[in-house]
Design a protein around this motif. Structure first.
Motif, PDB file in Angstrom:
ATOM      1  N   MET A   1       0.895  -1.674  -0.072  1.00  0.00           N
ATOM      2  CA  MET A   1      -0.282   0.175   0.042  1.00  0.00           C
ATOM      3  C   MET A   1       1.101   1.413  -0.167  1.00  0.00           C
ATOM      4  SD  MET A   1      -3.338   1.368   2.750  1.00  0.00           S
ATOM      5  CE  MET A   1      -3.974  -0.239   2.142  1.00  0.00           C
ATOM      6  N   ILE A   2       0.498   2.514  -1.403  1.00  0.00           N
ATOM      7  CA  ILE A   2       0.968   3.614  -1.126  1.00  0.00           C
ATOM      8  C   ILE A   2       0.864   4.684   0.020  1.00  0.00           C
ATOM      9  CG2 ILE A   2       2.047   5.209  -2.498  1.00  0.00           C
ATOM     10  CD1 ILE A   2       1.175   3.907  -5.089  1.00  0.00           C
ATOM     11  N   ASP A   3       1.971   5.101   1.101  1.00  0.00           N
ATOM     12  CA  ASP A   3       1.972   5.388   1.811  1.00  0.00           C
ATOM     13  C   ASP A   3       1.675   7.084   1.396  1.00  0.00           C
ATOM     14  OD1 ASP A   3       2.216   6.889   4.027  1.00  0.00           O
ATOM     15  OD2 ASP A   3       3.649   6.151   5.080  1.00  0.00           O
ATOM     16  N   LYS A   4       1.473   7.594   1.319  1.00  0.00           N
ATOM     17  CA  LYS A   4       0.826   9.299   1.297  1.00  0.00           C
ATOM     18  C   LYS A   4       1.295  10.155   1.636  1.00  0.00           C
ATOM     19  CE  LYS A   4      -1.641   7.330  -2.564  1.00  0.00           C
ATOM     20  NZ  LYS A   4      -3.464   7.134  -3.577  1.00  0.00           N
ATOM     21  N   ARG A   5       1.640  10.004   2.643  1.00  0.00           N
ATOM     22  CA  ARG A   5       1.567  11.119   4.471  1.00  0.00           C
ATOM     23  C   ARG A   5       2.850  11.983   3.626  1.00  0.00           C
ATOM     24  NH1 ARG A   5       2.652   7.587   9.803  1.00  0.00           N
ATOM     25  NH2 ARG A   5       3.240   6.330   7.349  1.00  0.00           N
ATOM     26  N   VAL A   6       2.776  13.473   3.942  1.00  0.00           N
ATOM     27  CA  VAL A   6       3.440  14.201   4.517  1.00  0.00           C
ATOM     28  C   VAL A   6       3.653  14.880   5.515  1.00  0.00           C
ATOM     29  CG1 VAL A   6       3.783  14.458   1.770  1.00  0.00           C
ATOM     30  CG2 VAL A   6       1.927  16.228   2.862  1.00  0.00           C
ATOM     31  N   LYS A   7       4.441  15.385   5.402  1.00  0.00           N
ATOM     32  CA  LYS A   7       4.496  16.273   6.805  1.00  0.00           C
ATOM     33  C   LYS A   7       4.092  16.922   7.925  1.00  0.00           C
ATOM     34  CE  LYS A   7       9.792  15.451   7.401  1.00  0.00           C
ATOM     35  NZ  LYS A   7      11.547  15.957   7.252  1.00  0.00           N
ATOM     36  N   ASN A   8       3.179  18.365   6.528  1.00  0.00           N
ATOM     37  CA  ASN A   8       3.004  19.160   7.361  1.00  0.00           C
ATOM     38  C   ASN A   8       2.341  20.377   5.894  1.00  0.00           C
ATOM     39  OD1 ASN A   8       5.026  20.545   6.305  1.00  0.00           O
ATOM     40  ND2 ASN A   8       5.382  20.940   8.130  1.00  0.00           N
ATOM     41  N   ALA A   9       1.372  21.055   6.008  1.00  0.00           N
ATOM     42  CA  ALA A   9       0.680  21.733   5.032  1.00  0.00           C
ATOM     43  C   ALA A   9       1.922  22.886   3.669  1.00  0.00           C
ATOM     44  CB  ALA A   9       0.375  23.246   5.801  1.00  0.00           C
ATOM     45  N   LYS A  10       3.061  22.656   5.145  1.00  0.00           N
ATOM     46  CA  LYS A  10       4.490  23.046   3.958  1.00  0.00           C
ATOM     47  C   LYS A  10       4.687  22.024   2.560  1.00  0.00           C
ATOM     48  CE  LYS A  10       8.575  25.739   4.202  1.00  0.00           C
ATOM     49  NZ  LYS A  10       9.764  26.690   4.969  1.00  0.00           N
ATOM     50  N   GLU A  11       4.878  21.236   2.981  1.00  0.00           N
ATOM     51  CA  GLU A  11       5.660  20.298   2.342  1.00  0.00           C
ATOM     52  C   GLU A  11       4.419  19.368   0.986  1.00  0.00           C
ATOM     53  OE1 GLU A  11       6.902  15.550   2.274  1.00  0.00           O
ATOM     54  OE2 GLU A  11       7.511  16.878   4.367  1.00  0.00           O
ATOM     55  N   ALA A  12       3.163  19.761   1.970  1.00  0.00           N
ATOM     56  CA  ALA A  12       1.645  19.147   1.003  1.00  0.00           C
ATOM     57  C   ALA A  12       1.546  20.082   0.090  1.00  0.00           C
ATOM     58  CB  ALA A  12       0.617  19.573   1.512  1.00  0.00           C
ATOM     59  N   ILE A  13       2.007  21.512  -0.483  1.00  0.00           N
ATOM     60  CA  ILE A  13       1.685  22.074  -1.384  1.00  0.00           C
ATOM     61  C   ILE A  13       2.767  22.853  -2.031  1.00  0.00           C
ATOM     62  CG2 ILE A  13      -0.033  23.550   0.395  1.00  0.00           C
ATOM     63  CD1 ILE A  13       1.694  26.488   0.123  1.00  0.00           C
ATOM     64  N   GLU A  14       4.172  22.094  -1.974  1.00  0.00           N
ATOM     65  CA  GLU A  14       5.524  21.609  -2.825  1.00  0.00           C
ATOM     66  C   GLU A  14       4.729  21.878  -4.389  1.00  0.00           C
ATOM     67  OE1 GLU A  14       8.543  19.720  -1.416  1.00  0.00           O
ATOM     68  OE2 GLU A  14       8.890  20.903   0.177  1.00  0.00           O
ATOM     69  N   GLY A  15       5.270  22.369  -5.121  1.00  0.00           N
ATOM     70  CA  GLY A  15       4.958  22.808  -6.806  1.00  0.00           C
ATOM     71  C   GLY A  15       3.787  23.465  -7.406  1.00  0.00           C
ATOM     72  N   ILE A  16       3.250  24.098  -6.082  1.00  0.00           N
ATOM     73  CA  ILE A  16       1.776  25.118  -6.703  1.00  0.00           C
ATOM     74  C   ILE A  16       2.699  25.925  -6.654  1.00  0.00           C
ATOM     75  CG2 ILE A  16       0.270  26.815  -5.602  1.00  0.00           C
ATOM     76  CD1 ILE A  16      -0.907  23.873  -3.801  1.00  0.00           C
ATOM     77  N   GLN A  17       2.358  26.258  -7.925  1.00  0.00           N
ATOM     78  CA  GLN A  17       3.820  27.627  -8.932  1.00  0.00           C
ATOM     79  C   GLN A  17       2.748  29.110  -9.309  1.00  0.00           C
ATOM     80  OE1 GLN A  17       5.942  26.666 -11.391  1.00  0.00           O
ATOM     81  NE2 GLN A  17       7.112  24.434 -10.858  1.00  0.00           N
ATOM     82  N   ASP A  18       3.491  29.543  -9.008  1.00  0.00           N
ATOM     83  CA  ASP A  18       2.928  30.778  -9.560  1.00  0.00           C
ATOM     84  C   ASP A  18       1.520  30.724 -10.855  1.00  0.00           C
ATOM     85  OD1 ASP A  18       3.509  32.943  -7.809  1.00  0.00           O
ATOM     86  OD2 ASP A  18       5.189  33.540  -9.137  1.00  0.00           O
ATOM     87  N   GLY A  19       0.202  31.578 -10.698  1.00  0.00           N
ATOM     88  CA  GLY A  19      -0.391  31.691 -12.604  1.00  0.00           C
ATOM     89  C   GLY A  19      -1.429  29.995 -12.496  1.00  0.00           C
TER      90      GLY A  19
END
Length: 233
Positions: A1-19
């Motif tokens: 089973m794939i573990d999809k956990r990330v540490k926190n909100a900051k890590e969760a939104i990584e990759g969100i860019q302008d526009g």
């Protein structure tokens, strides 16, 4: 089973860019991904297009992103409760696409299900229908609406497990349900994160296959927009 956990909100939104285009669950202040929104505010990402029923209130929820001018366009069904949202819309500072609430929900659900477009009678004869294809069904005109195309969807759930299976609680289910899995990447913010197997399969609302990242949020305020109480007799 794939573990999809990330540490926190900051890590969760990584990759969100302008526009980029984001879907954000919630109805008013009910069921909004508070921690993720705060992380977006701190990230200073800008020129966002946000698909959400509304934009929270002036000092909470998406209202925080509006105050920092991080949102370029809002796609919503409701403007009330947020004076800054209204001010920016009327002044032309913010691009706003108002959509009938049912259509907004269905455009999310269609994206979730992989349906490219659908016909609806809602909005025919109004500005909503301008420039859209019209077709009659049983003698009634319908307009063609296309499913949303979003880069990220950010939802909030009551419980979730490491695999991304989610359970919503009460009215906080709202737009979170049709937005889960409706974007290229879905982030789930949960109040309680449990081990796989601890959730009753019969109670799961969203299967983990629709979720790419999941984390347990902290310090949920769960504000109430309008509190009305009866005077004691």
């Amino acid at each position: 089973m794939i573990d999809k956990r990330v540490k926190n909100a900051k890590e969760a939104i990584e990759g969100i860019q302008d526009g980029m285009t984001l879907m954000l669950g919630g109805f008013g202040l009910c069921g909004i991904p508070e921690n993720s929104i705060n992380a977006l505010v701190e990230s200073d990402v800008k020129d966002l297009t946000c698909i959400s029923n509304n934009a929270g209130v002036d000092d909470f929820g998406l209202g925080l992103l509006l105050h920092k001018r991080q949102i370029r366009k809002m796609i919503s069904s409701y403007v009330g409760e947020n004076a800054e949202f209204e001010r920016q819309m009327l002044s032309g500072e913010l691009d706003v696409e108002l959509t009938p609430q049912g259509t907004l929900a269905e455009k999310c659900r269609a994206a979730q299900a992989g349906i490219p477009a659908f016909y609806t009678p809602a909005g025919y004869g109004t500005e909503v229908a301008e420039g859209k294809e019209v077709k009659e069904f049983k003698g009634k005109p319908h307009i063609l609406e296309h499913a949303y195309e979003a880069d990220y969807s950010i939802v909030k759930a009551w419980k979730g497990d490491h695999a991304g299976n989610l359970i919503f609680k009460g009215s906080a289910r709202n737009f979170n349900h049709p937005m889960a899995g409706a974007a290229k990447i879905t982030i789930a913010e949960v109040e309680e994160l449990v081990e796989p197997g601890q959730l009753d399969p019969n109670e799961i609302h969203i299967p983990g296959i629709m979720i790419q990242r999941i984390f347990q949020g902290e310090k949920f305020e769960k504000r109430i927009e309008q509190r009305t109480v009866r005077t004691k007799e």
